[in-house]
Scaffold this motif. Structure first.
Motif, PDB file in Angstrom:
ATOM      1  N   ILE A 108     -28.180  -9.732  13.254  1.00 31.17           N
ATOM      2  CA  ILE A 108     -29.657 -10.278  12.940  1.00 31.17           C
ATOM      3  C   ILE A 108     -29.426 -10.429  11.467  1.00 31.17           C
ATOM      4  CG2 ILE A 108     -31.942 -10.230  12.852  1.00 31.17           C
ATOM      5  CD1 ILE A 108     -31.754  -8.551  15.577  1.00 31.17           C
ATOM      6  N   SER A 109     -29.488 -11.550  11.143  1.00 33.84           N
ATOM      7  CA  SER A 109     -29.315 -11.692   9.551  1.00 33.84           C
ATOM      8  C   SER A 109     -30.585 -12.525   8.933  1.00 33.84           C
ATOM      9  CB  SER A 109     -28.103 -12.725   9.123  1.00 33.84           C
ATOM     10  OG  SER A 109     -28.358 -13.869   9.850  1.00 33.84           O
ATOM     11  N   ASN A 110     -31.166 -13.091   9.811  1.00 30.31           N
ATOM     12  CA  ASN A 110     -32.300 -13.900   8.977  1.00 30.31           C
ATOM     13  C   ASN A 110     -33.773 -13.994   9.964  1.00 30.31           C
ATOM     14  OD1 ASN A 110     -33.322 -15.319   7.119  1.00 30.31           O
ATOM     15  ND2 ASN A 110     -32.183 -17.168   7.419  1.00 30.31           N
ATOM     16  N   SER A 111     -33.705 -14.093  11.311  1.00 30.11           N
ATOM     17  CA  SER A 111     -35.066 -14.024  11.754  1.00 30.11           C
ATOM     18  C   SER A 111     -34.951 -13.479  13.444  1.00 30.11           C
ATOM     19  CB  SER A 111     -35.483 -15.690  12.077  1.00 30.11           C
ATOM     20  OG  SER A 111     -34.755 -16.085  13.016  1.00 30.11           O
ATOM     21  N   MET A 112     -36.160 -13.355  13.786  1.00 26.22           N
ATOM     22  CA  MET A 112     -36.210 -12.745  15.158  1.00 26.22           C
ATOM     23  C   MET A 112     -35.460 -13.327  16.303  1.00 26.22           C
ATOM     24  SD  MET A 112     -39.880 -12.018  17.120  1.00 26.22           S
ATOM     25  CE  MET A 112     -39.697 -11.941  18.954  1.00 26.22           C
ATOM     26  N   TRP A 163     -30.399 -14.899   0.026  1.00 28.42           N
ATOM     27  CA  TRP A 163     -31.435 -15.358   0.751  1.00 28.42           C
ATOM     28  C   TRP A 163     -31.657 -14.557   1.842  1.00 28.42           C
ATOM     29  CZ3 TRP A 163     -35.104 -17.832  -0.418  1.00 28.42           C
ATOM     30  CH2 TRP A 163     -35.098 -19.114  -1.054  1.00 28.42           C
ATOM     31  N   ARG A 164     -30.394 -13.758   2.420  1.00 30.23           N
ATOM     32  CA  ARG A 164     -30.646 -13.057   3.444  1.00 30.23           C
ATOM     33  C   ARG A 164     -30.169 -11.586   3.359  1.00 30.23           C
ATOM     34  NH1 ARG A 164     -27.159 -17.319   6.774  1.00 30.23           N
ATOM     35  NH2 ARG A 164     -25.610 -16.397   5.385  1.00 30.23           N
ATOM     36  N   PRO A 165     -30.611 -10.571   3.987  1.00 36.55           N
ATOM     37  CA  PRO A 165     -30.360  -9.301   3.915  1.00 36.55           C
ATOM     38  C   PRO A 165     -28.973  -9.297   4.259  1.00 36.55           C
ATOM     39  CG  PRO A 165     -32.443  -9.347   5.268  1.00 36.55           C
ATOM     40  CD  PRO A 165     -32.047 -10.755   5.137  1.00 36.55           C
ATOM     41  N   SER A 166     -28.304  -9.955   5.244  1.00 39.37           N
ATOM     42  CA  SER A 166     -27.173  -9.918   5.607  1.00 39.37           C
ATOM     43  C   SER A 166     -26.055 -10.437   4.480  1.00 39.37           C
ATOM     44  CB  SER A 166     -26.934 -10.693   6.799  1.00 39.37           C
ATOM     45  OG  SER A 166     -27.061 -12.067   6.707  1.00 39.37           O
ATOM     46  N   ASP A 167     -26.637 -11.048   3.516  1.00 42.41           N
ATOM     47  CA  ASP A 167     -25.816 -11.625   2.339  1.00 42.41           C
ATOM     48  C   ASP A 167     -25.514 -10.277   1.566  1.00 42.41           C
ATOM     49  OD1 ASP A 167     -25.619 -14.002   3.244  1.00 42.41           O
ATOM     50  OD2 ASP A 167     -27.097 -14.720   2.277  1.00 42.41           O
ATOM     51  N   ILE A 168     -26.665  -9.456   1.342  1.00 41.29           N
ATOM     52  CA  ILE A 168     -26.705  -8.394   0.575  1.00 41.29           C
ATOM     53  C   ILE A 168     -25.701  -7.387   1.093  1.00 41.29           C
ATOM     54  CG2 ILE A 168     -27.972  -6.352  -0.207  1.00 41.29           C
ATOM     55  CD1 ILE A 168     -28.832  -7.826  -2.159  1.00 41.29           C
ATOM     56  N   GLU A 169     -25.773  -7.190   2.648  1.00 40.74           N
ATOM     57  CA  GLU A 169     -24.811  -6.172   3.207  1.00 40.74           C
ATOM     58  C   GLU A 169     -23.275  -6.803   3.134  1.00 40.74           C
ATOM     59  OE1 GLU A 169     -25.348  -4.992   7.694  1.00 40.74           O
ATOM     60  OE2 GLU A 169     -27.283  -5.106   6.809  1.00 40.74           O
ATOM     61  N   LYS A 212     -37.417  -9.257   5.396  1.00 40.83           N
ATOM     62  CA  LYS A 212     -36.245  -9.543   6.469  1.00 40.83           C
ATOM     63  C   LYS A 212     -35.500  -7.972   6.887  1.00 40.83           C
ATOM     64  CE  LYS A 212     -35.693 -14.270   5.526  1.00 40.83           C
ATOM     65  NZ  LYS A 212     -34.771 -15.371   4.763  1.00 40.83           N
ATOM     66  N   ALA A 213     -35.316  -7.281   5.712  1.00 40.18           N
ATOM     67  CA  ALA A 213     -34.618  -6.321   5.893  1.00 40.18           C
ATOM     68  C   ALA A 213     -35.369  -5.045   6.523  1.00 40.18           C
ATOM     69  CB  ALA A 213     -34.386  -5.557   4.579  1.00 40.18           C
ATOM     70  N   ILE A 218     -41.577  -0.013   8.599  1.00 40.60           N
ATOM     71  CA  ILE A 218     -41.087   1.641   8.455  1.00 40.60           C
ATOM     72  C   ILE A 218     -39.681   1.609   8.123  1.00 40.60           C
ATOM     73  CG2 ILE A 218     -42.542   2.673  10.325  1.00 40.60           C
ATOM     74  CD1 ILE A 218     -40.415   1.968  12.187  1.00 40.60           C
ATOM     75  N   ASP A 219     -39.135   0.636   7.542  1.00 37.24           N
ATOM     76  CA  ASP A 219     -37.828   0.717   7.380  1.00 37.24           C
ATOM     77  C   ASP A 219     -37.511   1.425   5.630  1.00 37.24           C
ATOM     78  OD1 ASP A 219     -34.820  -1.106   6.410  1.00 37.24           O
ATOM     79  OD2 ASP A 219     -35.153   0.098   8.256  1.00 37.24           O
TER      80      ASP A 219
END
Length: 663
Positions: A170-174, A436-442, A480-481, A500-501
């Motif tokens: 899941i990189s960007n949305s539900m 743009w996306r948490p997955s990019d940081i990851e 998003k994260a 809660i993250d």
């Protein structure tokens, strides 16, 4: 194993047919091909027609339902437009003269492994939700193609032939969770009546409208987005039937420890003025004072991101900012370069905007290189990922970074993300702009926080311009994260979750730093703590009430029930021991006829099943065995449709199968 590996040459138009024929006729255990090559193998025309017709039927049902429920005219119109475009696609298919290349079904493939499967996340979906952040109705052709192929593999393997692998499901949305389930569990979604997105979303998610920082970074606005999840344990139980989630805390891999540094820089006068002008532009767009092709929010957002990175990207005539991100990054990077000369440690610098150009215009990459060289770094030790255009050149560049010949590698997420294995000597990573996306940081940090890195500790720098778009960008990442962290966890998820993250907090800090108001940071910290404590309190109370119920009513009743069982089982065991023939001979009565052969009695039981009336509740007495009554009932069960109840003082139930002797 006998493995066939596709090269780029194999999928040039002249060789494609030949390669597909090799797959179809050769006896291969596995065929390895690239994502883009996989798309070039077509499904048969009939199957493509069937897939599109299936979509048209789904939409037609949805339109009828909306009309029946008096849905918004706008939504119905949108759906009708979508149906029309699909009908046009169906017609076009009929017109295409089929290239006589071997199609996907004829290859003889019966299992599909898809690596980096997040590349297929943009699958079409129908929804009546409007203007909700995080729901995209766009579709990528490669995703529809993958979906149709998955449906085919599911058909021939009974829903067990597909394996997806990804580090960022899941990189960007539900909607990506739902998309993954559609690829891998479409049968399960149908069984649960959740195959339509709106039913899925109303079961597990809730849209919330909240105040958030406006993109121009100067005020606040209301925004509706998916922010809350319900029934998370159920959602994860369904998902985990197809997913094996392994998080870093479970795997406990030997990765280096990361030390994060937030480098907060004061904005220049020019930047302050331009942020104000961006706010005015946004106001004009919102009030409809300019045409969308002249100015729009996407343009403003891009200008804002460029400005936060370097003011000369807006206009090359601007003076150099003494507190620019580039200068700060070069100072940090140079100091590390000097301190790690002996071990030849390497560094990565990520910059998604302003890529290298050869036309003499200003770009951040060239400035980084020039400043490093001016401080004394040899040119051969600095490389741009953009210069390695072929696979061979990339491999050569990566090996230079691993051996310490190249000590600075500068690139973007797209070019230097997944597949860049250069971790051996990496000691620092610099985020110049915000992805743009948490997955990019990851993906970015996954280059350095990786097995095989010989450094025990590494430094990660984030460069933030106060009062610019950086604050908004980190906020988007934070939202998003949070959302992803609630789901992709090794722990059992809570019933409902929003804030809660842990990963979110560092982004919240960053955002507060960038907006320059310390009270925002304090409010966010308190919000996060309050929601954590609320969850803990609710969990504690649930457990307490459950235990009180168990002690006062459930356990005493259970003890009484089990004692009765125990007595009944004891009586049946005694009866069985007394009634069992000493010579181990067999005797069973079915429908008043006595059998002394097991196989014949088994066959008689199967015959008895066929005579049962079609009533799922009732039990019918069909015979007797060693003084126990035999009661037969028709019940839906996984492995057989009939239950046989052997009744003495207690009931002993078995499922009947199709083998007489087995029964």
């Amino acid at each position: 194993a006998n493995i066939l590996v596709a090269t780029k040459k194999d999928f040039e138009p002249a060789n494609r047919k030949k390669f597909c024929s090799r797959i179809a006729t050769g006896d291969y255990d596995a065929v390895i091909i690239g994502h883009s090559q996989f798309e070039k193998i077509p499904l048969s025309k009939e199957r493509q027609e069937k897939a599109i017709q299936g979509q048209i039927d789904e939409i037609t049902l949805e339109i009828d339902r909306l009309k029946y429920e008096r849905g918004e005219r706008f939504t119905v119109k949108q759906m009708e437009k979508l149906r029309k475009s699909l009908e046009v696609r169906l017609e076009k298919l009929g017109d295409i003269s089929q290239d006589n290349v071997i199609n996907f079904e004829e290859l003889g493939v019966d299992r599909l492994f898809v690596d980096e499967s997040h590349n297929y996340k943009n699958l079409y979906l129908y929804t009546k939700m409007r203007n909700v952040a995080g729901i995209s109705a766009t579709e990528a052709k490669k995703s529809s193609d993958m979906y149709a192929k998955c449906q085919y593999i599911d058909e021939i393997t009974g829903n067990t032939g597909i394996t997806f692998a990804t580090g960022t499901p899941i990189s960007n949305s539900m909607t990506e969770m739902y998309t993954n389930m559609r690829y891998l569990q479409s049968d399960k979604l149908k069984y649960l009546n959740l195959s339509h997105f709106d039913s899925w979303a109303s079961t597990f998610g809730e849209t919330q409208t909240a105040i958030e920082l406006a993109p121009e970074g100067t005020g606040y606005r209301m925004k509706t987005r998916f922010a809350k999840f319900f029934n998370l344990p159920e959602l994860m139980n369904i998902f985990k039937e197809a997913a094996d989630i392994q998080t870093a805390d479970m795997l406990n891999l030997p990765r280096p420890k990361a030390n994060y540094h937030n480098v907060v820089l004061k904005p220049s006068e020019v930047q302050k003025e331009i942020v104000q002008s961006l706010a005015e532009r946004a106001e004009a767009v919102r009030n409809g004072l300019v045409e969308p092709n002249e100015d729009n929010m996407l343009k403003i957002t891009n200008d804002g991101r460029k400005l936060a990175l370097e003011q000369r990207l807006i206009d090359e005539g601007f003076v150099e900012d003494p507190e620019s991100k580039t200068i700060a990054c070069v100072n940090n990077a140079f100091k590390i370069w000097e301190d790690t000369k002996e071990e030849k440690a390497a560094q990565l610098i990520f910059c998604d905007l302003s890529t290298p150009k050869n036309d003499g215009s200003y770009n951040v990459y060239s400035e980084l290189k020039e400043r490093l060289m001016a401080k004394g770094v040899p040119e051969k030790e600095i490389a741009f990922i953009h210069d390695a255009k072929t696979d061979a050149k990339k491999a050569e560049l990566f090996s230079k970074v691993r051996s310490g010949q190249v000590r600075f590698l500068i690139g973007s997420t797209a070019k230097m993300g997944a597949g860049t294995n250069v971790q051996d000597r990496l000691v620092a990573l610099h985020h110049l702009d915000v992805p743009w996306r948490p997955s990019d940081i990851e993906q970015q940090e996954g280059r350095i926080l990786r097995q095989g890195n010989r450094n025990k500790e590494v430094e990660i720098f984030r460069y933030i311009k106060e009062g610019t778009f950086d604050s908004y960008s980190w906020q988007v990442l934070e939202n998003k994260a949070k959302f992803i962290g609630q789901i992709m966890t090794s722990k059992s998820p809570v019933r409902a979750a929003d804030d809660i993250d842990d990963a979110a907090l560092t982004c919240a800090e960053v955002k507060a730093l960038a907006s320059g108001n310390p009270l925002i940071k304090e409010k966010m910290d308190l919000d996060v703590q309050v929601s954590k404590l609320k969850l803990l309190k609710a969990n504690y109370e649930n457990n307490l009430y459950q235990l009180q119920d168990d002690i006062s009513t459930n356990y005493p009743a259970q003890i009484v029930r089990l004692k009765q069982y125990e007595a009944a089982f004891g009586a049946d065991i005694e009866h069985f021991a007394a009634a069992k023939p000493a010579d181990d001979s067999f005797q069973m009565t079915v429908f008043n006829k006595t059998y002394d052969e097991k196989k014949l009695a088994g066959a008689a039981l199967i015959e008895a099943c066929k005579k049962l009336p079609n009533n799922e509740e009732a039990e019918f007495e069909v015979g007797e065995y060693l003084g126990f009554r035999l009661l037969l009932s028709k019940q839906w069960s996984w492995n057989g449709e009939y239950h046989l109840n052997i009744k003495g003082a207690a009931s002993h139930s078995i499922d009947l199968g199709s083998d007489p002797l087995g029964n």
